[in-house]
Design a protein around this motif. Structure first.
Motif, PDB file in Angstrom:
ATOM      1  N   GLY A   1       0.776  -1.241   0.000  1.00 37.25           N
ATOM      2  CA  GLY A   1       0.000   0.000   0.000  1.00 37.25           C
ATOM      3  C   GLY A   1       0.801   1.280   0.000  1.00 37.25           C
ATOM      4  O   GLY A   1       0.258   2.362   0.261  1.00 37.25           O
ATOM      5  N   MET A   2       2.086   1.227  -0.320  1.00 32.23           N
ATOM      6  CA  MET A   2       2.892   2.444  -0.374  1.00 32.23           C
ATOM      7  C   MET A   2       2.547   3.214  -1.645  1.00 32.23           C
ATOM      8  O   MET A   2       2.255   2.623  -2.691  1.00 32.23           O
ATOM      9  CB  MET A   2       4.380   2.064  -0.349  1.00 32.23           C
ATOM     10  N   SER A   3       2.575   4.538  -1.588  1.00 31.24           N
ATOM     11  CA  SER A   3       2.287   5.337  -2.777  1.00 31.24           C
ATOM     12  C   SER A   3       3.472   5.274  -3.746  1.00 31.24           C
ATOM     13  O   SER A   3       4.591   4.933  -3.359  1.00 31.24           O
ATOM     14  CB  SER A   3       2.030   6.798  -2.395  1.00 31.24           C
ATOM     15  N   ASN A   4       3.233   5.615  -5.015  1.00 33.11           N
ATOM     16  CA  ASN A   4       4.305   5.605  -6.013  1.00 33.11           C
ATOM     17  C   ASN A   4       5.419   6.569  -5.636  1.00 33.11           C
ATOM     18  O   ASN A   4       6.601   6.274  -5.804  1.00 33.11           O
ATOM     19  CB  ASN A   4       3.748   5.980  -7.399  1.00 33.11           C
ATOM     20  N   GLU A   5       5.038   7.734  -5.115  1.00 37.45           N
ATOM     21  CA  GLU A   5       6.038   8.731  -4.719  1.00 37.45           C
ATOM     22  C   GLU A   5       6.908   8.193  -3.580  1.00 37.45           C
ATOM     23  O   GLU A   5       8.131   8.349  -3.589  1.00 37.45           O
ATOM     24  CB  GLU A   5       5.351  10.028  -4.294  1.00 37.45           C
ATOM     25  N   GLN A   6       6.269   7.563  -2.604  1.00 42.19           N
ATOM     26  CA  GLN A   6       7.024   7.004  -1.476  1.00 42.19           C
ATOM     27  C   GLN A   6       7.944   5.877  -1.939  1.00 42.19           C
ATOM     28  O   GLN A   6       9.100   5.791  -1.513  1.00 42.19           O
ATOM     29  CB  GLN A   6       6.046   6.478  -0.416  1.00 42.19           C
ATOM     30  N   ALA A   7       7.450   5.023  -2.830  1.00 36.11           N
ATOM     31  CA  ALA A   7       8.254   3.916  -3.337  1.00 36.11           C
ATOM     32  C   ALA A   7       9.442   4.432  -4.138  1.00 36.11           C
ATOM     33  O   ALA A   7      10.550   3.861  -4.079  1.00 36.11           O
ATOM     34  CB  ALA A   7       7.399   2.995  -4.205  1.00 36.11           C
ATOM     35  N   SER A   8       9.241   5.515  -4.899  1.00 34.23           N
ATOM     36  CA  SER A   8      10.339   6.111  -5.672  1.00 34.23           C
ATOM     37  C   SER A   8      11.395   6.682  -4.733  1.00 34.23           C
ATOM     38  O   SER A   8      12.599   6.595  -4.991  1.00 34.23           O
ATOM     39  CB  SER A   8       9.804   7.210  -6.597  1.00 34.23           C
ATOM     40  N   PHE A   9      10.938   7.285  -3.630  1.00 28.51           N
ATOM     41  CA  PHE A   9      11.865   7.831  -2.638  1.00 28.51           C
ATOM     42  C   PHE A   9      12.710   6.706  -2.030  1.00 28.51           C
ATOM     43  O   PHE A   9      13.933   6.841  -1.876  1.00 28.51           O
ATOM     44  CB  PHE A   9      11.082   8.558  -1.544  1.00 28.51           C
ATOM     45  N   VAL A  10      12.050   5.589  -1.707  1.00 25.98           N
ATOM     46  CA  VAL A  10      12.782   4.424  -1.191  1.00 25.98           C
ATOM     47  C   VAL A  10      13.761   3.910  -2.238  1.00 25.98           C
ATOM     48  O   VAL A  10      14.886   3.517  -1.920  1.00 25.98           O
ATOM     49  CB  VAL A  10      11.789   3.305  -0.790  1.00 25.98           C
ATOM     50  N   ALA A  11      13.345   3.939  -3.514  1.00 24.48           N
ATOM     51  CA  ALA A  11      14.191   3.435  -4.597  1.00 24.48           C
ATOM     52  C   ALA A  11      15.483   4.228  -4.740  1.00 24.48           C
ATOM     53  O   ALA A  11      16.521   3.677  -5.108  1.00 24.48           O
ATOM     54  CB  ALA A  11      13.419   3.448  -5.909  1.00 24.48           C
ATOM     55  N   VAL A  12      15.416   5.533  -4.458  1.00 27.15           N
ATOM     56  CA  VAL A  12      16.626   6.359  -4.528  1.00 27.15           C
ATOM     57  C   VAL A  12      17.678   5.832  -3.545  1.00 27.15           C
ATOM     58  O   VAL A  12      18.854   5.706  -3.876  1.00 27.15           O
ATOM     59  CB  VAL A  12      16.298   7.833  -4.223  1.00 27.15           C
TER      60      VAL A  12
ATOM     61  N   ARG B   1      17.587   2.794  -2.260  1.00 24.88           N
ATOM     62  CA  ARG B   1      17.832   1.388  -2.592  1.00 24.88           C
ATOM     63  C   ARG B   1      18.853   1.238  -3.702  1.00 24.88           C
ATOM     64  O   ARG B   1      19.658   0.307  -3.699  1.00 24.88           O
ATOM     65  CB  ARG B   1      16.506   0.728  -3.002  1.00 24.88           C
ATOM     66  N   THR B   2      18.868   2.153  -4.664  1.00 28.31           N
ATOM     67  CA  THR B   2      19.746   2.021  -5.817  1.00 28.31           C
ATOM     68  C   THR B   2      21.023   2.842  -5.716  1.00 28.31           C
ATOM     69  O   THR B   2      22.002   2.533  -6.398  1.00 28.31           O
ATOM     70  CB  THR B   2      19.005   2.426  -7.102  1.00 28.31           C
ATOM     71  N   ASN B   3      21.033   3.893  -4.882  1.00 28.42           N
ATOM     72  CA  ASN B   3      22.214   4.759  -4.821  1.00 28.42           C
ATOM     73  C   ASN B   3      22.629   5.148  -3.401  1.00 28.42           C
ATOM     74  O   ASN B   3      23.765   4.914  -2.992  1.00 28.42           O
ATOM     75  CB  ASN B   3      21.958   6.049  -5.632  1.00 28.42           C
ATOM     76  N   GLY B   4      21.698   5.745  -2.683  1.00 27.35           N
ATOM     77  CA  GLY B   4      22.035   6.372  -1.403  1.00 27.35           C
ATOM     78  C   GLY B   4      22.763   5.474  -0.426  1.00 27.35           C
ATOM     79  O   GLY B   4      23.772   5.873   0.183  1.00 27.35           O
ATOM     80  N   LEU B   5      22.296   4.246  -0.258  1.00 32.58           N
ATOM     81  CA  LEU B   5      22.912   3.344   0.712  1.00 32.58           C
ATOM     82  C   LEU B   5      24.334   2.949   0.329  1.00 32.58           C
ATOM     83  O   LEU B   5      25.119   2.529   1.170  1.00 32.58           O
ATOM     84  CB  LEU B   5      22.061   2.079   0.871  1.00 32.58           C
TER      85      LEU B   5
ATOM     86  N   GLN C   1      23.449  -5.602  -1.090  1.00 36.28           N
ATOM     87  CA  GLN C   1      23.676  -5.656  -2.530  1.00 36.28           C
ATOM     88  C   GLN C   1      24.685  -4.606  -2.976  1.00 36.28           C
ATOM     89  O   GLN C   1      25.603  -4.894  -3.732  1.00 36.28           O
ATOM     90  CB  GLN C   1      22.349  -5.429  -3.268  1.00 36.28           C
ATOM     91  N   LEU C   2      24.490  -3.374  -2.533  1.00 33.20           N
ATOM     92  CA  LEU C   2      25.390  -2.290  -2.916  1.00 33.20           C
ATOM     93  C   LEU C   2      26.770  -2.493  -2.313  1.00 33.20           C
ATOM     94  O   LEU C   2      27.793  -2.152  -2.929  1.00 33.20           O
ATOM     95  CB  LEU C   2      24.803  -0.944  -2.492  1.00 33.20           C
ATOM     96  N   GLY C   3      26.818  -3.050  -1.113  1.00 31.20           N
ATOM     97  CA  GLY C   3      28.106  -3.353  -0.500  1.00 31.20           C
ATOM     98  C   GLY C   3      28.854  -4.404  -1.291  1.00 31.20           C
ATOM     99  O   GLY C   3      30.072  -4.293  -1.524  1.00 31.20           O
ATOM    100  N   ALA C   4      28.136  -5.437  -1.727  1.00 32.08           N
ATOM    101  CA  ALA C   4      28.758  -6.495  -2.532  1.00 32.08           C
ATOM    102  C   ALA C   4      29.264  -5.934  -3.856  1.00 32.08           C
ATOM    103  O   ALA C   4      30.370  -6.268  -4.315  1.00 32.08           O
ATOM    104  CB  ALA C   4      27.750  -7.617  -2.788  1.00 32.08           C
ATOM    105  N   ARG C   5      28.466  -5.068  -4.479  1.00 36.10           N
ATOM    106  CA  ARG C   5      28.884  -4.462  -5.747  1.00 36.10           C
ATOM    107  C   ARG C   5      30.178  -3.664  -5.587  1.00 36.10           C
ATOM    108  O   ARG C   5      31.031  -3.638  -6.476  1.00 36.10           O
ATOM    109  CB  ARG C   5      27.781  -3.535  -6.279  1.00 36.10           C
TER     110      ARG C   5
END
Length: 416
Positions: free
Chosen positions: A247-258, A260-264, A324-328
């Motif tokens: 039930g997360m909104s698209n905007e919230q999921a996109s924020f998490v994705a940032v 998930r894919t880069n910030g961490l 994942q990002l640590g392994a990369r």
């Protein structure tokens, strides 16, 4: 090779910023696709096709890139890449004809992969000496994340919402690329020198490529990188998981994705480098990472499918992304442990990249098909198939990390 800590980290910063900068134009569509529509007077399918053209050239040049760097050394090839890519960026800033742009994207496949990718990997591996390989990779990928955030933020402000912003944005990008090239030339004057080798013995010989192919550790390391990289691709479906299941909104999921894919990645790389220093083995660290990650994949699989568990789902997704990002950040650090000599570092990185990144061709479509029906609707039961694929890839990472670790111990034993 002994260099000061200041010069060492200056090298890593330059290499870290170079990676996202050099790939802005090839992947411009992903961030500024709407603005490109107006500039090139075309459609999204054509723009997406530019990325496809680039991807094909990239895939077939990974291995030649490795061989070239072992022949000519990373310095000359890298400097050529910075100069040529700067010229291509400037050209694209003043050209709007889509046919010419297609030619530019073919050329980018050569200047950002053939003469850049393996030289970049080799430069990282030699930046602080062979004894610091994993540390160098870990911190460089941290700066890759930081560089991507800074440069793309600058370009977002310059390009704005209209097609007219593409030209000034590309001009600024060309200037930044040229500056990074100049800094590389200054900081990496001696990067072609191989430790413990005289001029004659360090010369490239094709027989060494054959020898490299015979090294079991090279294939083990390649399959570890393949497993982790393919796994990173599968995590893209977590966006839909968070929205459609929790039930997360698209905007919230996109924020998490940032994140998930880069910030961490800003903290994941250094964190796993620290673990490597404790374990004294990159392969052992990757082995442990895969096992821990499997536990969290099991957690998201078993978590009740209800919006009341959205925070738990988000936390688990971010933890998986962290590993994942640590392994990369460290998986190319296995090269030394796998028994690959420095003289063929480029060839090894090219071969590993060819195997690992081949998943780009089929994995995104494969995973998307698992969670959608023929009409394109999300099928939540398909996530079970995705989880099984993730477990399979993590099992592959465990098995081949263990084999790399075994090769490392055998090599140490043979050296006494």
């Amino acid at each position: 090779m002994k260099i000061s800590q200041t010069k060492y980290f200056a090298r890593l910063i330059v290499l870290g910023f170079a990676n996202p900068i050099i790939y802005v134009l090839p992947y411009l569509y992903y961030t500024w696709g709407n603005q490109m529509l107006g500039r090139y007077h075309t459609n999204l399918t054509t723009l997406a096709g530019l990325v496809g053209i680039y991807g094909i050239i990239a895939l077939i040049t990974y291995l030649p890139s490795g061989i070239l760097v072992d022949i000519f050394g990373p310095k000359r090839l890298s400097i050529f890449s910075y100069i040529a890519t700067t010229v291509l960026i400037l050209l694209s800033a003043f050209v709007t004809n889509i046919s010419v742009i297609k030619i530019i994207y073919i050329a980018l496949g050569l200047t950002t992969i053939l003469t850049f990718w393996s030289p970049w990997i080799t430069s990282i591996a030699r930046a602080g000496g062979l004894e610091n390989q994993t540390k160098s990779f870990g911190f460089t990928y941290t700066f890759v994340g930081l560089g991507g955030i800074i440069v793309n933020t600058i370009l977002v402000k310059i390009i704005g919402n209209t097609s007219s912003g593409i030209q000034p944005g590309l001009i600024v990008l060309a200037i930044i690329t040229a500056i990074i090239g100049i800094l590389y030339a200054i900081l990496f004057k001696d990067i072609d020198t191989i430790e413990g080798e005289d001029d004659d013995s360090s010369k490239f010989k094709f027989s060494r490529v054959i020898d490299a192919i015979k090294i079991p550790g090279l294939w083990y390391a390649a399959l570890v990188v393949f497993a982790f990289y393919a796994l990173l691709t599968t995590t893209s479906v977590f966006n839909q998981l968070l929205t459609n299941t929790y039930g997360m909104s698209n905007e919230q999921a996109s924020f998490v994705a940032v994140f998930r894919t880069n910030g961490l990645g800003l903290i994941a790389g250094p964190a796993l480098v620290f673990v490597v220093t404790r374990f004294k083995s990159t392969a052992k660290t990757l082995l442990t990472t895969a096992i821990v990650e499997a536990v969290f994949v099991a957690a998201i699989m078993l978590l009740p499918k209800s919006s009341s568990y959205v925070i738990s789902a988000m936390v688990i997704v971010l933890v998986i992304a962290f590993f994942q990002l640590g392994a990369r950040a460290i998986y190319f650090g296995q090269i030394g442990e796998a028994g690959i000599p420095d003289q063929i570092l480029g060839t090894a990185s090219g071969l590993i990249s060819l195997i690992a990144y081949s998943s780009d061709i089929y994995m995104p479509k494969l995973v998307a098909g698992m969670i959608t029906d023929k009409a394109g609707n999300i099928v939540t039961s398909g996530y079970h198939t995705v989880y099984m694929l993730q477990f399979g890839l993590l099992a592959m990472a465990v098995v081949f990390s263990l084999l790399v670790w075994r090769e490392s111990k055998k090599n140490k034993a043979s050296l006494g």
